[in-house]
Write a protein that holds these residues in place. Structure first.
Motif, PDB file in Angstrom:
ATOM      1  N   ILE A 150      78.681 109.560  73.597  1.00  0.00           N
ATOM      2  CA  ILE A 150      77.734 108.401  73.045  1.00  0.00           C
ATOM      3  C   ILE A 150      78.694 107.075  73.013  1.00  0.00           C
ATOM      4  O   ILE A 150      78.321 106.087  73.395  1.00  0.00           O
ATOM      5  CB  ILE A 150      76.788 108.710  72.258  1.00  0.00           C
ATOM      6  N   SER A 151      79.738 107.365  72.172  1.00  0.00           N
ATOM      7  CA  SER A 151      80.604 106.162  71.669  1.00  0.00           C
ATOM      8  C   SER A 151      81.550 105.662  72.778  1.00  0.00           C
ATOM      9  O   SER A 151      82.245 104.599  72.852  1.00  0.00           O
ATOM     10  CB  SER A 151      81.487 106.700  70.557  1.00  0.00           C
ATOM     11  N   ASN A 152      81.297 106.356  73.869  1.00  0.00           N
ATOM     12  CA  ASN A 152      82.358 106.002  75.115  1.00  0.00           C
ATOM     13  C   ASN A 152      81.363 105.739  76.556  1.00  0.00           C
ATOM     14  O   ASN A 152      82.013 105.709  77.422  1.00  0.00           O
ATOM     15  CB  ASN A 152      83.375 107.072  75.654  1.00  0.00           C
ATOM     16  N   MET A 153      80.253 105.549  76.100  1.00  0.00           N
ATOM     17  CA  MET A 153      79.199 105.476  77.288  1.00  0.00           C
ATOM     18  C   MET A 153      78.793 103.967  77.689  1.00  0.00           C
ATOM     19  O   MET A 153      78.812 103.137  76.805  1.00  0.00           O
ATOM     20  CB  MET A 153      77.803 106.199  77.072  1.00  0.00           C
ATOM     21  N   ASP A 154      78.823 103.555  79.038  1.00  0.00           N
ATOM     22  CA  ASP A 154      78.317 102.532  79.683  1.00  0.00           C
ATOM     23  C   ASP A 154      76.899 102.631  79.740  1.00  0.00           C
ATOM     24  O   ASP A 154      76.426 103.088  80.887  1.00  0.00           O
ATOM     25  CB  ASP A 154      78.975 102.034  80.856  1.00  0.00           C
ATOM     26  N   PHE A 155      75.894 102.166  78.720  1.00  0.00           N
ATOM     27  CA  PHE A 155      74.531 102.306  78.866  1.00  0.00           C
ATOM     28  C   PHE A 155      73.718 101.636  80.002  1.00  0.00           C
ATOM     29  O   PHE A 155      72.965 101.944  80.586  1.00  0.00           O
ATOM     30  CB  PHE A 155      73.823 102.216  77.487  1.00  0.00           C
ATOM     31  N   THR A 216      75.282 112.428  77.348  1.00  0.00           N
ATOM     32  CA  THR A 216      75.650 111.339  78.490  1.00  0.00           C
ATOM     33  C   THR A 216      74.489 110.954  79.393  1.00  0.00           C
ATOM     34  O   THR A 216      74.590 110.572  80.338  1.00  0.00           O
ATOM     35  CB  THR A 216      76.683 111.924  79.557  1.00  0.00           C
ATOM     36  N   GLY A 217      73.385 111.211  78.859  1.00  0.00           N
ATOM     37  CA  GLY A 217      72.108 110.900  79.325  1.00  0.00           C
ATOM     38  C   GLY A 217      71.260 111.689  80.398  1.00  0.00           C
ATOM     39  O   GLY A 217      70.596 111.102  80.940  1.00  0.00           O
ATOM     40  N   LYS A 218      71.642 112.850  80.434  1.00  0.00           N
ATOM     41  CA  LYS A 218      71.067 113.865  81.160  1.00  0.00           C
ATOM     42  C   LYS A 218      69.640 113.963  81.128  1.00  0.00           C
ATOM     43  O   LYS A 218      68.831 113.906  82.243  1.00  0.00           O
ATOM     44  CB  LYS A 218      71.546 115.165  81.271  1.00  0.00           C
ATOM     45  N   LEU A 281      77.121 111.923  85.956  1.00  0.00           N
ATOM     46  CA  LEU A 281      76.854 111.169  84.865  1.00  0.00           C
ATOM     47  C   LEU A 281      78.101 110.848  84.147  1.00  0.00           C
ATOM     48  O   LEU A 281      78.531 109.754  83.513  1.00  0.00           O
ATOM     49  CB  LEU A 281      75.833 111.425  84.099  1.00  0.00           C
ATOM     50  N   TYR A 282      79.040 111.824  84.081  1.00  0.00           N
ATOM     51  CA  TYR A 282      80.300 111.826  83.236  1.00  0.00           C
ATOM     52  C   TYR A 282      81.113 110.885  84.045  1.00  0.00           C
ATOM     53  O   TYR A 282      81.561 109.573  83.604  1.00  0.00           O
ATOM     54  CB  TYR A 282      80.824 113.040  83.055  1.00  0.00           C
ATOM     55  N   SER A 283      81.396 111.034  85.138  1.00  0.00           N
ATOM     56  CA  SER A 283      82.317 110.053  86.045  1.00  0.00           C
ATOM     57  C   SER A 283      81.885 108.828  86.185  1.00  0.00           C
ATOM     58  O   SER A 283      82.477 107.793  86.324  1.00  0.00           O
ATOM     59  CB  SER A 283      82.608 110.796  87.354  1.00  0.00           C
ATOM     60  N   GLU A 284      80.558 108.698  86.293  1.00  0.00           N
ATOM     61  CA  GLU A 284      79.864 107.282  86.579  1.00  0.00           C
ATOM     62  C   GLU A 284      79.594 106.498  85.149  1.00  0.00           C
ATOM     63  O   GLU A 284      79.515 105.154  85.374  1.00  0.00           O
ATOM     64  CB  GLU A 284      78.517 107.490  87.072  1.00  0.00           C
ATOM     65  N   THR A 285      79.427 106.927  84.098  1.00  0.00           N
ATOM     66  CA  THR A 285      79.092 106.075  83.018  1.00  0.00           C
ATOM     67  C   THR A 285      79.961 106.485  81.621  1.00  0.00           C
ATOM     68  O   THR A 285      79.733 105.663  80.634  1.00  0.00           O
ATOM     69  CB  THR A 285      77.657 106.635  82.487  1.00  0.00           C
ATOM     70  N   VAL A 286      80.919 107.356  81.684  1.00  0.00           N
ATOM     71  CA  VAL A 286      81.806 107.608  80.508  1.00  0.00           C
ATOM     72  C   VAL A 286      83.079 106.983  80.652  1.00  0.00           C
ATOM     73  O   VAL A 286      83.828 107.063  81.815  1.00  0.00           O
ATOM     74  CB  VAL A 286      81.862 108.997  80.146  1.00  0.00           C
TER      75      VAL A 286
END
Length: 352
Positions: A150-155, A216-218, A281-286
């Motif tokens: 969460i600390s490394n996510m692009d929301f 990661t928002g799944k 979602l990991y590769s796209e948002t983290v």
């Protein structure tokens, strides 16, 4: 498994305690026949015999499996006849408006050594409580794992990705009275963590495998897809997480032939046929390199929460052993199972 059968769980032992969703799956029925008490294996054998009969007659059937006993059923549903057979736990949250006939097996069978039976029932509940406590501790550790990602996510990117995906699905409004059914595709059981994803998704034309990490928002992604489908008037099958039932692990919209599901451990699958695709979602948002930068902490937390998951399953195994011992106390005449089967068929004949 036959393609005219759906298999799932409607109750699960989770980090939030035993979580019943039975009523959601019985909601569209006119009649429910309940098999109360008695040994699990007898009730399951009767339900399977009725399922065989209905299958030969060409009906699509739904099997509700038991998370307390992976060899047992909690229920059987015939959607076309709008009849359900329920043999699950008594502490479920109400059944609603249906006609319900109850066959109380405890009144039909004698139980030897009443004090011993009461002792087993108490110990079974105790083992289940210990299992829930272990799962809760595992979830708390898992929450710490989520913080890293969460600390490394692009929301903002995550929101855009979700919107783009929903647009890709092209769900047009339909004129209907939609029904949403809440279920589990898998569960923690005495036989380990089991799931019925292949069965539930085999007839769908499009399967979207959501990859990612904890936090990661799944689940948020899936909830938004489900909300859009409901808004457009589609029937939705909403599958809750067997670990944390307040999270969502899969959405199925059969009218459009698609499912979207969390395809990560312990229910990790990969594309294998035309129409399968991955949404990562990991590769796209983290932030790139997050796994590597926190590798030691991630490994420690993962080992920690999995150890408590195993501990919880061990308690479920203990509870099943005790329940098997309890079942052995029933005095069961050789003809009883056939007589119970005939009684259930007689009940069904009043409505079918």
């Amino acid at each position: 498994m036959s393609t005219n059968q759906l298999h799932y769980y409607a109750g699960d032992h989770t980090a939030k305690g035993f979580y019943p969703l039975y009523a959601s799956n019985l909601q569209n029925l006119d009649h429910v026949i309940r098999l109360k008490g008695g040994p699990n294996h007898i009730k399951t054998n009767v339900l399977n015999k009725i399922a065989d009969k209905w299958s030969r007659e060409g009906f699509l059937l739904e099997f509700m499996h038991s998370s307390s006993d992976h060899e047992a059923l909690d229920g059987l549903i015939n959607p076309e006849l709008k009849i359900g057979l329920y043999s699950g736990p008594s502490h479920t949250r109400g059944f609603g408006r249906w006609t319900m006939n109850c066959i109380d097996i405890d009144k039909l069978l004698k139980t030897e050594e009443q004090d011993k039976a009461a002792h087993y029932r108490s110990k079974i509940k105790e083992a289940w409580n210990y299992a829930h406590e272990a799962f809760q501790t595992g979830l708390e550790i898992h929450d710490d794992l989520e913080v890293i990602y969460i600390s490394n996510m692009d929301f903002q990117r995550a929101d855009q990705l979700t919107e783009d995906f929903i647009q890709h699905l092209k769900m047009k409004p339909v004129n209907s009275s939609p029904i949403t059914k809440h279920r589990f595709f898998g569960a923690s059981t005495p036989g380990g963590v089991l799931d019925y994803i292949p069965n539930l998704t085999e007839n769908l034309t499009h399967r979207y495998f959501i990859k990612g990490r904890a936090g990661t928002g799944k689940s948020t992604f899936l909830k938004k897809v489900a909300a859009e489908a409901e808004l457009k008037g589609y029937n939705v099958e909403l599958y809750h997480c067997g670990f944390d039932p307040e999270s969502i692990d899969m959405v199925i919209v059969r009218e459009m032939g698609f499912c979207v599901f969390d395809s990560t451990d312990p229910h990790e699958y990969f594309p294998e046929k035309v129409g399968d695709s991955i949404v990562d979602l990991y590769s796209e948002t983290v932030t790139a390199g997050t796994d590597e930068a926190h590798a030691e902490e991630i490994a420690e937390l993962t080992t920690g929460y999995k150890s408590f998951m195993k501990k919880g399953i061990d308690y479920l195994k203990q509870a099943k052993y005790l329940n098997d011992e309890l079942s052995s106390l029933y005095v069961t005449p050789p003809s009883f199972e056939n007589e119970l089967y005939d009684s259930v068929l007689q009940e069904i004949s009043q409505y079918a």
